[in-house]
Write an enzyme that holds these catalytic residues in place. Structure first.
Site, PDB file in Angstrom:
ATOM      1  N   LYS A  44       1.167  -2.760   2.160  1.00  0.00           N
ATOM      2  CA  LYS A  44       2.329  -1.686   1.631  1.00  0.00           C
ATOM      3  C   LYS A  44       1.302  -1.051   0.746  1.00  0.00           C
ATOM      4  O   LYS A  44       2.041  -0.162  -0.070  1.00  0.00           O
ATOM      5  CB  LYS A  44       3.398  -2.331   1.234  1.00  0.00           C
ATOM      6  N   LYS A  46       0.234  -2.206  -2.313  1.00  0.00           N
ATOM      7  CA  LYS A  46       0.598  -2.657  -3.572  1.00  0.00           C
ATOM      8  C   LYS A  46      -0.109  -3.764  -3.996  1.00  0.00           C
ATOM      9  O   LYS A  46      -0.563  -4.658  -3.179  1.00  0.00           O
ATOM     10  CB  LYS A  46       2.009  -3.299  -3.456  1.00  0.00           C
TER      11      LYS A  46
END
Length: 132
Positions: A44, A46
């Site tokens: 993602k 992140k």
């Protein structure tokens, strides 16, 4: 027993996280948290400050949380809802509409976010040297 499920990364735990967990638990008698693994966070784009194991330990210490399961992919939610006998799926309202497909399996509720706080905001303030 009414079972509730929510998901998140829960890095740099803050008031917004606690509010979400408390309100989610208030919708039932058992709260399961799907916690993003480090590998899934990477997919993602992140970067969590704390590792999955560290974040899991913190969540397990919170009185509102009854169980923590790993979130490894976007498409595991139906399986998690069914295999954990979930009655209510809860997410912050910034995800409104994204998980409506789960209504076939359980109630879906989007809760309002806590105004003025987010992990991104905290990280930005830490990196810039300011404090909100």
């Amino acid at each position: 027993m009414k079972k509730v499920l929510t998901y998140g990364t829960f890095d740099l735990l803050h008031l917004g996280h606690i509010n979400l967990l408390k309100r989610a638990k208030g919708l039932g008698s058992h709260l399961t948290v799907g916690l993003s693994t480090d590998e899934f966070d990477s997919l993602k784009h992140k970067n969590s400050y704390y590792s999955f194991e560290h974040r899991k330990m913190i969540l397990e210490a919170i009185r509102f949380v009854d169980a923590v399961i790993p979130e490894k992919s976007w498409d595991q939610k139906v399986k998690d809802v069914v295999s954990n006998n979930i009655d209510v799926f809860v997410m912050g309202d910034d995800w409104k509409g994204h998980f409506d497909y789960l209504q076939e399996f359980c109630e879906v509720i989007y809760l309002p976010r806590t105004v003025g706080v987010s992990t991104t905001k905290i990280k930005n303030e830490l990196f810039s040297g300011t404090n909100g």
